[in-house]
Design an enzyme around this catalytic site. Sequence first.
Site, PDB file in Angstrom:
ATOM      1  N   ASP A   1      32.858  47.114  43.125  1.00  0.00           N
ATOM      2  CA  ASP A   1      32.515  46.548  42.271  1.00  0.00           C
ATOM      3  C   ASP A   1      31.678  45.109  42.541  1.00  0.00           C
ATOM      4  O   ASP A   1      32.084  44.037  42.105  1.00  0.00           O
ATOM      5  CB  ASP A   1      33.354  46.164  41.259  1.00  0.00           C
ATOM      6  CG  ASP A   1      33.117  45.557  39.871  1.00  0.00           C
ATOM      7  OD1 ASP A   1      31.657  46.026  39.494  1.00  0.00           O
ATOM      8  OD2 ASP A   1      33.414  44.719  39.170  1.00  0.00           O
TER       9      ASP A   1
ATOM     10  N   ASP B   1      39.728  41.467  38.802  1.00  0.00           N
ATOM     11  CA  ASP B   1      38.669  40.363  39.258  1.00  0.00           C
ATOM     12  C   ASP B   1      39.714  39.191  39.431  1.00  0.00           C
ATOM     13  O   ASP B   1      40.323  38.457  38.563  1.00  0.00           O
ATOM     14  CB  ASP B   1      37.778  40.097  38.246  1.00  0.00           C
ATOM     15  CG  ASP B   1      36.909  41.225  38.243  1.00  0.00           C
ATOM     16  OD1 ASP B   1      36.258  41.794  39.368  1.00  0.00           O
ATOM     17  OD2 ASP B   1      36.339  41.766  37.226  1.00  0.00           O
TER      18      ASP B   1
ATOM     19  N   HIS C   1      41.755  47.661  39.460  1.00  0.00           N
ATOM     20  CA  HIS C   1      41.050  46.597  39.773  1.00  0.00           C
ATOM     21  C   HIS C   1      41.096  45.296  39.066  1.00  0.00           C
ATOM     22  O   HIS C   1      41.029  45.396  37.711  1.00  0.00           O
ATOM     23  CB  HIS C   1      39.473  47.087  39.511  1.00  0.00           C
ATOM     24  CG  HIS C   1      38.426  46.188  40.210  1.00  0.00           C
ATOM     25  ND1 HIS C   1      38.089  45.951  41.494  1.00  0.00           N
ATOM     26  CD2 HIS C   1      37.560  45.247  39.712  1.00  0.00           C
ATOM     27  CE1 HIS C   1      37.165  45.293  41.955  1.00  0.00           C
ATOM     28  NE2 HIS C   1      36.934  44.773  40.656  1.00  0.00           N
TER      29      HIS C   1
ATOM     30  N   HIS D   1      33.262  38.283  43.859  1.00  0.00           N
ATOM     31  CA  HIS D   1      31.995  39.095  43.406  1.00  0.00           C
ATOM     32  C   HIS D   1      31.473  38.630  41.924  1.00  0.00           C
ATOM     33  O   HIS D   1      30.523  39.385  41.421  1.00  0.00           O
ATOM     34  CB  HIS D   1      31.896  40.591  43.605  1.00  0.00           C
ATOM     35  CG  HIS D   1      32.945  41.257  42.864  1.00  0.00           C
ATOM     36  ND1 HIS D   1      34.083  41.876  43.520  1.00  0.00           N
ATOM     37  CD2 HIS D   1      33.220  41.501  41.555  1.00  0.00           C
ATOM     38  CE1 HIS D   1      34.809  42.331  42.929  1.00  0.00           C
ATOM     39  NE2 HIS D   1      34.234  42.315  41.406  1.00  0.00           N
TER      40      HIS D   1
END
Length: 819
Positions: free
Chosen positions: A305, A186, A184, A510
């Site tokens: 997430d 970001d 993951h 997000h």
Amino acid sequence: WETCWFKVELNIPPAWAGREVHFVWESDGEGMVWRDAQPVQGLTKEGEKTSYILTSSLNETDPRSLTLYVELACNGLFGAGKGSMIAPPDPDRRFTLSKAELVVFNRDVYELLVDLEILLDMAQLLGEENQRSFQALYAANQMVNVCDVMDPSTFPAARDLAAAIFSQRNGESQHTIHAVGHCHIDSAWLWPYEETIRKCARSWVTVVRLMECNPELTFACSQLRLISVLWQAQQFEWVRSWYPGLYMQIQDFVAKGQFIPVGGTWVEMDGNLPSGESMVRQFLQGQRFFQEQFGRICSEFWLPDTFGYSAQLPQLMRGCGIRRFLTQKLSWNLVNTFPHHTFFWEGIDGSRVLTHFPPGDSYGMHGRVEEMLKTVKNNKDKGRVNHSALLFGFGDGGGGPTQKMLDRMKRMSDTDGLPRVQISTPDRLFSVLEKESSQLCTWVGELFLELHNGTYTTQAQIKKGNRECERILHDVEVLSTLAVARGGAFQYPASQLQRLWRLLLLNQFHDVLPGSCIQLVVEDALQYYTEIRRAGARLQEEAVQSLCRELLQPKAGSTESTLVLNTLPWERTEVISRTGPAGTETLALVTVPSMGYALVREPLLPPQPVAVRKQEDGSIAMENGVIAVCLDMMGHLTSLRLVDSERESVPDGCYANQFALFDDVPLYWDAWDVMDYHLETRKPVTTLLKPLEITLAGGLRGSASFSLQIGESSTLTQEIILDATCPYLRFLTQVEWKEAHKFLKVEFPVQVRSTNATYEIQFGHLQRPTHWNTSWDWARFEVWAHKWLDLSEHGFGVALLNDCKYGASAHGNVLSLSL
């Protein structure tokens, strides 16, 4: 965020022939090894990646001398926070290179240590009631007895003892864990967008190296975080542009079925705040990219997430070819434990998607025995299904899987006493779950995260920019479409609009739209909004010029007129402001048809002009024949009623438009959270700087304004406006905000009784309770809404509208908007 380059010249000793040779690099900052002008290995100390394998067995054809370059970034896996991960970056932080060595790697010792780790974990974690824990313990003890660390010839016998345990198989009923590599990343968070591009390259080139050595490895690349099989379209586009050689290698592994695109959206967007059209565009841009680049669309929506999931998402997913959904964020709930891990999720229109939460409650597992046991023990649906996901790899800041994670799981592929672990794919997992789905439960409505409620309000300028730019792009597309339909030479600005949409979609990531990012990211985001506004205004002007060319060229002798366009699908009658011949602002009442225009020459006369009266006590009354209001000197709304019904909306003794200040000191996640206990610190704002005064005396528009002091050093100025024929009262509010750890709201107590309030969401609405009967109710003390919330009973109601806010609440009879 600076980058520095090291030139590394290596000479491998001839005596190392036949040995495995590594280049070891340990530094505080993340790095990338380049060889022959191509990236070949990511280096991240926190991600347990500190070496580049030069050769697994040095032979005569391998070069003895070579030159590498190491690109070293002045940030770690989680940015460069000062004293804390989520603290602002430290501009004075220094990064150290602590080790740069050429080493021989002893693979036999490494394998022996992994064997012992798994056996000791089994002995410790399976418990005394399980005979397998004793078998593992005794096997480990025998290995220690057999192994002489000074005599490598004893290692094979010790490893055989471990292999005897690992080769004892499970029965047919054992739970199967589908392990999927994950990373993951970001797209922006504790680092800016630009650093994310490098993070993607570091992480994905490492995965490619692992796949070359482990053909069974699958990797799901969903964003910038922890999964090794999932991808996000925006990040693919970055790598394609910046690292074309790496991108070609990735495409090869996609074709082999190892590098698996999932997700389906342009970025892993926030699941609450983007508009319905924005969410459609996230899927449209994402699915189109995957189709063009990889020859197929995604069948799974992968959003591990984000801070809650709108009840409209199932319908949007189904409309975009997706029937499967994976996340794990609801495991972060602060109050209630979500009751399922595998279930059907039903949206507001009845659309259903098969949903799976990895029961290990993480998207960044390390392949340990403890995680496998937790996955089975924690699974709330194991009586209904016998399969679950485990996502392994370092994440959030990238990193991804390691060789040690894979080697651990190889030993657990089918070992008696442990769940069966197989390297799998999202499709394989969901296909099995679909076959076992007949007994699954259904969850109806939103998946509300009972945490991070502050993200609906944090960074007000980002929230405002998102809403404004969504509106601008809507208007440009409506007007451009009408211009094309009308014929002529107008060309629909498809490429320009795609560029602007992709900027907006990127900012809906997000940790950007929620405001949970560093200042550098906020500055980038606001710059993107400025660009959308600038380019959007130009495209809108071009469309209007083409659409209305004749109307904009008045004939000789014609009366001065104003062209007014309505881009909404209903007729509107409103008071507008226009510039007169002398450059002065004048008001006009106009009626414009749905998706149409009107030429305003002689403005309409209202059936009843707005009357504004100042009372002896300093209060001000305004009325327009539709509604009548009364305001006190503090700007409080003391009365609001429909003229025809005479029903009062504000309860006796209460003030609407009441500003209130709360302490905002969360437990940890400062930019993310507002805790329920903030409600105990409510302080009404009572310091008047400028009392209410009439600013427009009536006619087409009446208004009054006032100013308040907020907290220690902030100020608020508000103009309250009532237009002719208008059924609502407008509040234009400007706040000069200088407070820290404070939360400003405005409250509207209303004379309406209902157990539920209604909130606008994407392409629909949702009802939430106004009481706190259960823990599920009071955990929603602060919720999100889009343009309105409404409290109604039979025949009467009051709605609170906004043009740039998302945080809200309705408790009892008080509607509250978080500013």
